[in-house]
Design an enzyme around this catalytic site. Structure first.
Site, PDB file in Angstrom:
ATOM      1  N   ASP A 108      -3.135   2.014  12.171  1.00  0.00           N
ATOM      2  CA  ASP A 108      -3.056   1.276  13.428  1.00  0.00           C
ATOM      3  C   ASP A 108      -2.616   2.098  14.636  1.00  0.00           C
ATOM      4  OD1 ASP A 108      -0.247   1.506  12.993  1.00  0.00           O
ATOM      5  OD2 ASP A 108      -0.235  -0.358  11.842  1.00  0.00           O
ATOM      6  N   HIS A 123      -4.417   7.914   5.799  1.00  0.00           N
ATOM      7  CA  HIS A 123      -5.648   7.137   5.634  1.00  0.00           C
ATOM      8  C   HIS A 123      -6.484   7.086   6.913  1.00  0.00           C
ATOM      9  CE1 HIS A 123      -3.533   4.927   2.076  1.00  0.00           C
ATOM     10  NE2 HIS A 123      -4.065   6.058   1.701  1.00  0.00           N
ATOM     11  N   SER A 193       5.602   0.007  -1.110  1.00  0.00           N
ATOM     12  CA  SER A 193       6.051   0.233  -2.483  1.00  0.00           C
ATOM     13  C   SER A 193       5.409   1.507  -3.015  1.00  0.00           C
ATOM     14  CB  SER A 193       5.695  -0.962  -3.365  1.00  0.00           C
ATOM     15  OG  SER A 193       4.321  -1.251  -3.242  1.00  0.00           O
ATOM     16  N   ALA A 236      11.901  -3.839   8.256  1.00  0.00           N
ATOM     17  CA  ALA A 236      11.884  -2.508   8.872  1.00  0.00           C
ATOM     18  C   ALA A 236      12.461  -2.526  10.289  1.00  0.00           C
ATOM     19  CB  ALA A 236      10.453  -1.974   8.882  1.00  0.00           C
TER      20      ALA A 236
END
Ligand code: ZN
Length: 257
Positions: A108, A123, A193, A236
């Protein structure tokens, strides 16, 4: 390892302030509060779009127009999102000389928007389109409008420069991430995770090379019992905002307890 007392966030702050040389590994959980849906889970993208039909390189090559139904949604959501206090907290820690790099599985661009300078995108990202036939690249905003299927000058359909299933991780990102993991003093895992290969190797590589592993996740993960030294339970945004403030308050000196 427990010298900072029983409050994990203070223990994490102490470790970061003392050791510095920290690297963050982030995932979908850090962007949820910016309105970016995660992929897994009941509300995730994969509940709406079967990844075998919409998220593999094979699917894109076979039916790019169909895959662009899902991609359009991702481009729209990412384009309209703003960094949240977690992204800004990490950028503040970089500014303070504590975090030296962010390895992210997200596409993003919100770490850069939040002020982080050294970001390793495992990615890829949605900000660039690439032609899988002639490899020409374009900024997404120049070629894509809502509802459109962007085309290359060669006439083929463009793909966002993100890693679909069946595609390798960009080699430079993988090399850089492994180097960061091998040489950091603290690895901070945030909102992931880290189950997807090869991102799942990063915490283990860091740990085996002598780093302390701090995990910031709302729930325990498979990392918690295996490699995590300090688990700060929470979202977060809340945790990183507080961590940055705790460390800033005490400068590089010892934290007060
Ligand atoms: Zn082309």
């Amino acid at each position: 390892m427990r010298a900072g007392g029983n409050d994990p966030i203070r223990e994490a702050a102490r470790l970061l302030a003392d050791r510095r040389n920290a690297v963050a590994l982030t995932g979908a959980g850090i962007s949820v509060e910016s309105g970016i849906p995660s992929f897994r889970g009941a509300q995730g993208m994969w509940a709406k779009y079967d990844p075998t039909e919409y998220a593999t390189l094979h699917a894109f090559m076979q039916s790019p127009r169909k895959v662009w139904e899902m991609l359009s949604e991702m481009v729209s959501v990412c384009g309209g999102a703003a960094p949240n206090p977690a992204h800004k907290g990490l950028a503040a820690l970089e500014e303070m000389g504590i975090v030296r790099a962010v390895i992210t599985q997200n596409v993003d661009g919100l770490h850069q928007a939040g002020g982080s300078r050294r970001v390793i995108e495992y990615h890829g990202n949605m900000e660039e389109l690439i032609c899988v036939y002639c490899w020409k690249r374009y900024p997404t905003r120049e070629r894509w409008t809502p509802g459109s299927v962007p085309l290359c000058d060669c006439g083929e359909i463009l793909k966002p420069n993100v890693v679909l299933f069946g595609e390798p991780i960009p080699w430079l990102a993988q090399e850089q991430a492994e180097e960061e993991a091998r040489t950091c003093g603290v690895l901070v895992v945030i909102g992931t995770s880290a189950q997807v290969s090869p991102a799942c190797d990063i915490p283990r590589v860091a740990k085996e090379a002598g780093a302390v592993v701090v995990e910031i996740n709302p729930e325990p993960t498979s990392l918690t019992a295996s490699v995590t030294d300090v688990h700060v339970t929470g979202g977060a945004s809340e945790v990183l905002d507080r961590l940055a403030k705790l460390i800033r308050k005490t400068g590089s000196g010892p934290l007060e307890y």
